[in-house]
Scaffold this motif. Structure first.
Motif, short mmCIF file in Angstrom:
data_model
loop_
_atom_site.label_atom_id
_atom_site.label_comp_id
_atom_site.label_asym_id
_atom_site.label_seq_id
_atom_site.Cartn_x
_atom_site.Cartn_y
_atom_site.Cartn_z
N SER A 64 43.51 40.28 38.86
CA SER A 64 43.56 40.12 40.31
C SER A 64 44.81 40.77 40.88
O SER A 64 44.75 41.49 41.90
N LYS A 65 45.95 40.55 40.27
CA LYS A 65 47.20 41.17 40.72
C LYS A 65 47.12 42.69 40.62
O LYS A 65 47.58 43.41 41.51
N LYS A 67 44.42 44.54 40.78
CA LYS A 67 43.52 45.04 41.82
C LYS A 67 44.21 45.04 43.18
O LYS A 67 44.04 45.98 43.98
N LYS A 68 44.98 44.00 43.47
CA LYS A 68 45.72 43.97 44.74
C LYS A 68 46.75 45.07 44.81
O LYS A 68 46.91 45.72 45.84
N CYS A 69 47.42 45.27 43.71
CA CYS A 69 48.47 46.30 43.65
C CYS A 69 47.85 47.70 43.82
O CYS A 69 48.42 48.55 44.51
N LYS A 70 46.69 47.93 43.23
CA LYS A 70 46.02 49.22 43.30
C LYS A 70 45.05 49.32 44.46
O LYS A 70 44.38 50.34 44.63
N LYS A 71 44.94 48.23 45.21
CA LYS A 71 44.03 48.16 46.36
C LYS A 71 42.60 48.50 45.97
O LYS A 71 41.93 49.30 46.59
N ILE A 72 42.17 47.87 44.94
CA ILE A 72 40.81 48.08 44.41
C ILE A 72 39.89 47.03 45.00
O ILE A 72 40.11 45.91 45.10
#
Length: 72
Positions: A64-65, A67-72
């Motif tokens: 989850s982190k 994906k948030k960091c990569k804006k996925i």
């Protein structure tokens, strides 16, 4: 598991009762031993299940982190 019981006596009826009682006691103890092993195994597996659930949660949080960091 196979086993044999030998007992000699003068009275066939009492001899049969003695051997049946010995066999019954043996089987009762064997059942208790198997139940104990089963309980130990169940406890171990439940502990492993909880550990794996915790690990999955950690990995899900990391994903989850990411994906948030990569804006996925």
């Amino acid at each position: 598991m196979a086993f044999s019981i030998a007992y000699e006596g003068n009275d066939p009826i009492s001899t049969q009762k003695v051997t049946e009682k010995i066999a019954s006691l043996y089987l009762e103890e064997e059942t208790k031993t198997r139940e104990s092993r089963s309980n130990i195994t169940t406890e171990f597996l439940n502990n492993e299940l909880e550990n794996l659930k915790k690990q999955i949660q950690v990995y899900e949080n990391k994903i989850s982190k990411f994906k948030k960091c990569k804006k996925i």
